[in-house]
Design an enzyme around this catalytic site. Structure first.
Site, PDB file in Angstrom:
ATOM      1  N   ARG A 266      33.990  51.025  41.563  1.00 57.08           N
ATOM      2  CA  ARG A 266      33.614  50.102  42.586  1.00 57.08           C
ATOM      3  C   ARG A 266      33.709  50.793  43.906  1.00 57.08           C
ATOM      4  NH1 ARG A 266      35.780  44.540  40.424  1.00 57.08           N
ATOM      5  NH2 ARG A 266      35.139  44.511  38.380  1.00 57.08           N
ATOM      6  N   ARG A 281      43.421  47.990  45.154  1.00 61.24           N
ATOM      7  CA  ARG A 281      41.776  47.782  45.207  1.00 61.24           C
ATOM      8  C   ARG A 281      41.269  49.560  45.356  1.00 61.24           C
ATOM      9  NH1 ARG A 281      38.875  43.700  46.178  1.00 61.24           N
ATOM     10  NH2 ARG A 281      40.669  42.447  46.732  1.00 61.24           N
ATOM     11  N   GLU A 353      45.435  38.208  41.873  1.00 60.42           N
ATOM     12  CA  GLU A 353      44.542  38.116  41.069  1.00 60.42           C
ATOM     13  C   GLU A 353      44.615  39.294  40.059  1.00 60.42           C
ATOM     14  OE1 GLU A 353      40.938  39.224  39.093  1.00 60.42           O
ATOM     15  OE2 GLU A 353      40.840  39.336  41.133  1.00 60.42           O
ATOM     16  N   SER A 356      40.178  37.417  36.089  1.00 62.10           N
ATOM     17  CA  SER A 356      39.174  36.357  36.375  1.00 62.10           C
ATOM     18  C   SER A 356      38.320  36.095  34.716  1.00 62.10           C
ATOM     19  CB  SER A 356      38.150  36.756  37.329  1.00 62.10           C
ATOM     20  OG  SER A 356      37.378  35.641  37.512  1.00 62.10           O
ATOM     21  N   ARG A 395      46.692  46.979  38.137  1.00 66.28           N
ATOM     22  CA  ARG A 395      47.327  45.856  38.951  1.00 66.28           C
ATOM     23  C   ARG A 395      48.610  45.543  37.949  1.00 66.28           C
ATOM     24  NH1 ARG A 395      43.311  41.969  42.377  1.00 66.28           N
ATOM     25  NH2 ARG A 395      42.251  43.651  43.613  1.00 66.28           N
TER      26      ARG A 395
END
Length: 431
Positions: A266, A281, A353, A356, A395
């Site tokens: 990403r 990130r 987070e 999800s 993460r």
């Protein structure tokens, strides 16, 4: 994609529900496009009928006494004129359909009635907490710990630029162990079918899961004519395994469960403050992805099971977390309902987070033409698709490093991971 029939009949109601997630449906534009589509469809069909009639006209002309050669000439002239008009009309019709399809492709899914009201993260509803969060006093974050344990961002920057990482030695092994542990848990305990997927996908696949056209700026794309995209998540190839298929009811006696471990890519072009540091990130990260395909009546139960499967990962790794129900404004583009699992980042004294889990209803299936045959009606119905992280490996590694760090700079290895670490109970600086 939303049901076009429902949108035509209940546009005002749908607009109100979409407003709950902060999306404004331009009803005027939609109404004008839909009216123009109907008109061009009708006119096109009428003109196609006239062309069919003209192609049969030669017999009538002969019966009226017109010589056959002259009749053929008149028919050819009439067909040429009608065909020219029809070609212009069909071109316009394709343009209108394209504009309408582009308009519809930008509309997100409708929030489920069970999704909490609200537009911001603060409006998410906390459902539970598990584990004992470690106090941050005296703890170092994973970036500082990684500097002693062969987590190198400078070398990665020299190779590829910012927001990449290089892992070495035992830390690289721990990263690999996390992925192996998750895959085996989901396949052997949770009954998912392991899939190895391509890391490149075409535009049709990304359209099917909702990344295109809205999120193209977030994707890495090849520059050749093939126009492949690096996958932003394993959800893309896994969900598209249902594309252009009609499943039989017996195949869906229980929801189909797929899992893969893949890198994800990403752009992450925005600024995210402290989350830019470290593994939180990055442009490239590993993730274990869960996808389920289910009948509509089974979807809600499937979401609960999927979320529990991601929770089990965190429990076995002894990582405290909390579970929140996503409010309407925080739902992903394709989701109608969902949960976030937020892992405790001990040094940062916060939850972050890490998974999800989303129920997409039949939204993605309409874009992918993924269906199943209902034996009661004999008709095909759209599949309901669900996806979730089970979980993000980078993460997870960062949270594990902070939660299980020791005063001497070593990192304790949870019992669940030791079989994948040659029995090691800890990793130490320099290993």
């Amino acid at each position: 994609m939303l049901d076009p029939a429902q949108l035509r009949e209940h546009s005002e109601v749908i607009a109100q529900r979409l407003a709950q997630r902060g999306y404004t449906l331009d009803i005027k534009t939609y109404t004008n496009l839909e009216a123009e589509r109907r008109q061009t469809d009708m006119t096109t069909q009428k003109m196609q009928g006239e062309r069919r009639q003209a192609s049969k006209r030669i017999g009538e002309l002969v019966r009226e006494g017109i010589p056959i050669e002259r009749a053929r000439q008149q028919q050819a002239e009439a067909l040429k004129k009608i065909s020219a008009q029809l070609e212009r009309l069909e071109t316009k019709n394709r343009q209108i359909h394209g504009q309408l399809e582009s308009f519809l492709a930008e509309i997100p899914n409708i929030p489920d009635e069970q999704a909490p009201a609200g537009l911001r993260e603060e409006d998410n509803k906390e459902l539970l907490r598990w584990g004992q969060p470690r106090a941050p006093d005296g703890l170092r974050d994973h970036v500082a710990l990684g500097a002693e344990n062969s987590l190198n961002f400078e070398r990665a920057t020299s190779l590829a630029g910012a927001r990449f990482s290089v892992l070495e030695g035992s830390l690289a092994q721990l990263h690999r162990a996390l992925g192996q542990f998750m895959i085996e848990l989901h396949t052997e305990v949770h009954a998912y079918r392991e899939i190895y997927v391509p890391y490149l996908a075409n535009a049709q696949a990304l359209f099917g899961t909702g990344q295109l056209p809205k999120f193209e700026a977030d994707l890495f794309r090849t520059q050749d004519e093939s126009a492949y995209y690096l996958i932003p998540t394993g959800e893309v190839p896994l969900s598209n395994l249902f594309r252009d298929r009609i499943l039989e009811a017996e195949e869906l006696a229980t929801p189909l469960r797929y899992v893969c471990h893949s890198p994800c890519f990403r752009r992450e072009a925005g600024s995210y403050g402290r989350d830019v540091r470290g593994l939180i990130r990055q442009h490239q990260f590993d993730k274990v992805e869960l996808v389920q395909g289910a009948r509509g009546t089974d979807a809600k139960a499937a979401l609960e099971s999927m979320c529990s499967h991601a929770e089990e990962v965190l429990k076995r790794l002894e990582l405290p977390y909390r579970k929140v129900a996503l409010c309407a404004g925080e739902l992903g583009f394709s989701a109608c309902r969902g949960y976030d699992l937020e892992v405790w980042m001990a040094a940062g004294n916060r939850y972050l987070e890490i998974s999800s889990c989303s129920d997409c209803g039949d939204f993605q299936a309409r874009r992918m033409m993924a269906r199943w045959r209902n034996p009661d009606s004999g008709r095909t119905e759209y599949l309901h698709t669900l996806n979730g992280s089970g979980v993000a490996v980078g993460r997870c590694l960062a949270a594990l490093m902070e939660q299980h760090q020791c005063p001497d700079g070593s990192i304790a290895v949870p019992p669940a991971l030791r079989p994948y670490m040659r029995g090691a109970h800890s990793i130490r600086p320099g290993d």
